[in-house]
Scaffold this active site. Structure first.
Site, mmCIF file in Angstrom:
data_model
loop_
_atom_site.group_PDB
_atom_site.id
_atom_site.type_symbol
_atom_site.label_atom_id
_atom_site.label_comp_id
_atom_site.label_asym_id
_atom_site.label_seq_id
_atom_site.Cartn_x
_atom_site.Cartn_y
_atom_site.Cartn_z
ATOM 1 N N SER A 1 -52.227 18.228 87.444
ATOM 2 C CA SER A 1 -50.982 17.745 88.039
ATOM 3 C C SER A 1 -51.279 16.851 89.233
ATOM 4 O O SER A 1 -52.431 16.694 89.635
ATOM 5 C CB SER A 1 -50.113 18.919 88.469
ATOM 6 O OG SER A 1 -50.707 19.545 89.584
ATOM 7 N N LYS A 2 -50.217 16.298 89.800
ATOM 8 C CA LYS A 2 -50.331 15.306 90.873
ATOM 9 C C LYS A 2 -51.248 15.734 92.009
ATOM 10 O O LYS A 2 -51.922 14.913 92.617
ATOM 11 C CB LYS A 2 -48.942 15.001 91.432
ATOM 12 C CG LYS A 2 -48.177 14.008 90.597
ATOM 13 C CD LYS A 2 -47.279 13.152 91.486
ATOM 14 C CE LYS A 2 -46.645 12.044 90.686
ATOM 15 N NZ LYS A 2 -45.525 12.526 89.857
#
Ligand code: GLU
Length: 466
Positions: free
Chosen positions: A251-252
């Protein structure tokens, strides 16, 4: 049988590497088996879906080198290919389920459902809908309607075991009783994912659904719907998800996660395509082009167990492609990383010089000013090395030879070696620093061939008086 697969993204953001991987698997599967690849946009989440994300998704897929046979931008015999344009189709099937008593209206409010959920959690059981509205009488319904409640429609989940043979994971078994009656039409009238996807996959004659294993529980719901609607389900293949090195979902917070970001960083689509396809099947020793990927693709390649995204491996792959693709191809992608007016010949010559020294196209910026303007800025570090006596000697002799009109660099270097007794790094490094101010980069003979003679002289002079 005509094999048909689909990629069905929701346009709620840019294309995540994990989703790109799913798209690639479907596309490769279709191309390998000479079937059809369909692009379908799942945009029934009104708040989160945006047309500009659809544009971006399509751009990213095309950039990766994927093409589809049917889709919102192409049309096809099973369109429309956006769920928001298919609402009438879903309506027909909802009515059928309601009429047959396989679905029912549910008037529970968000707050009521939340309270139920908390009760389940407090009891230590997995939350699921209690079935409160399962057997509402007509009077109760009317009362709710009078209160202004807008109903959702739920599927009446039968009490049975759902079994299927997953093409990647093997035999799967779910007890439907654990699922709870799920929503098929939300109170805003829009179909829920599990419902719309079944109607679409059946209607579009999809034969194989290949997607991430986070959808396994959905597959159980979907199989129940196929059964209730008397539709033939496709075959399912659930591939392992892409994880970050810390083994959580990528994820980010782990850095760049979208195809777009990798493009901006100067990765080549060929590299990303190859890496995302093969990273589940262990370390790669050789790289394959698109046609080879299509020829060798097998669902087994999607991996078993954890599939961990490793940026360093991707960098390695990108380097290999930068070295091996035709310069023309690389020049095409490199255009975004050099000044706008750069002509193609300059760009290709420049790439030929530095392609072995970069891992991504964004690293062009460290070399561009050095090789495309007469003067360079010498770093403090370079200056202090260049001031050493031996360095000064080499530069002076080299400059002198150029002044006398010579350009046989190799023999000049040999002569300097004989004269000074300096060799190897001691001889070459001062010249590299004088000409580039960089400690590494293209080979010295390449640099000498590339730079115009006048620039070389200018830089040697600058280094001598540094
Ligand atoms: N729109 C769903 C998603 O993006 C599709 C899942 C599926 O392939 O069925 O996760």
């Amino acid at each position: 049988m005509n094999l048909r697969v689909r990629f069905a993204p929701s346009p709620t953001g840019s294309l995540h590497l994990g989703n790109a991987r799913t798209a690639i698997f479907n596309w490769l599967f279709a191309r390998h088996h000479k079937g059809q690849f369909v692009l379908r946009i799942e945009d029934t989440d009104r708040e989160r879906s945006k047309p500009e994300y659809e544009v971006q998704l399509i751009e990213s897929l095309k950039w990766l080198g994927l093409d589809w046979d049917e889709g919102p931008d192409k049309g096809g015999p099973f369109g429309p290919y956006r769920q928001s344009e298919r609402l009438e189709i879903y309506q027909e099937y909802v009515q059928r389920l309601l009429k047959e008593g396989k679905a029912y209206y549910c008037y529970c409010s968000q707050e009521e459902l939340e309270a139920e959920r908390r009760q389940c959690l407090a009891k230590g059981i997995p939350p699921r809908y209690s079935g409160k509205c399962r057997e509402l009488t007509e009077r109760q319904r009317q009362q709710y309607e009078k209160e202004g409640r807008r109903p959702a429609i739920r599927f009446r989940v039968p009490d049975e075991v759902v079994e299927f043979e997953d093409l990647i994971k093997g035999k799967m078994r779910f007890y439907a009783g654990d699922i709870g009656d799920f929503i098929i039409v939300r109170s805003n009238g829009l179909p829920a994912y599990n419902f719309a996807v079944v109607i679409d996959d059946a209607f579009m004659q999809i034969t194989h659904v290949i997607r991430g294993e986070d959808h396994l529980a959905n597959t159980a719901c979907q199989l129940l719907l196929y059964e209730a609607l008397n539709l033939t389900p496709p075959k399912f293949a659930h591939h392992p998800l892409l994880l970050a090195p810390d083994r959580t979902k990528l994820s980010k917070r782990h850095g760049a996660v979208s195809v777009e970001e990798y493009k901006k960083e100067g990765f080549l689509p060929q590299a990303l395509l190859f890496y995302l396809t093969t990273l589940g099947s262990g370390a790669q020793k050789e790289i394959w082009d698109k046609d080879t990927l299509i020829e060798r693709f097998d669902l087994k390649m999607t991996g078993k167990g954890n599939v961990i995204f490793d940026r360093n491996q991707l960098l390695w792959v990108n380097r290999q492609f930068l070295r091996s693709l035709p310069i023309e191809t690389i020049a095409n992608y490199a255009k975004d990383f050099v000044p706008e007016k750069t002509d193609n010949k300059t760009l290709k010559d420049f790439l030929g010089l530095i392609r072995e020294n970069i891992a991504t196209l964004s690293e062009i910026s460290t070399f561009w000013p050095v090789f495309n303007q007469p003067e360079i800025n010498l770093s403090e570090e370079a200056i202090s090395t260049l001031k050493e006596e031996a360095a000064q000697m080499v530069i002076k002799l080299f400059y002198g030879a150029l002044e006398s009109g010579r350009s046989d660099y190799e023999s000049i270097l040999k002569e300097i070696q004989q004269k000074t007794g300096l060799k190897g790094r001691k001889l070459l490094f001062p010249l590299r620093l004088a000409l580039t101010s960089q400690k590494s980069g293209p080979q010295l003979h390449q640099i000498l061939e590339y730079l115009p003679r006048e620039w070389i002289k200018l830089r040697l002079k600058q280094a001598f008086f540094a």
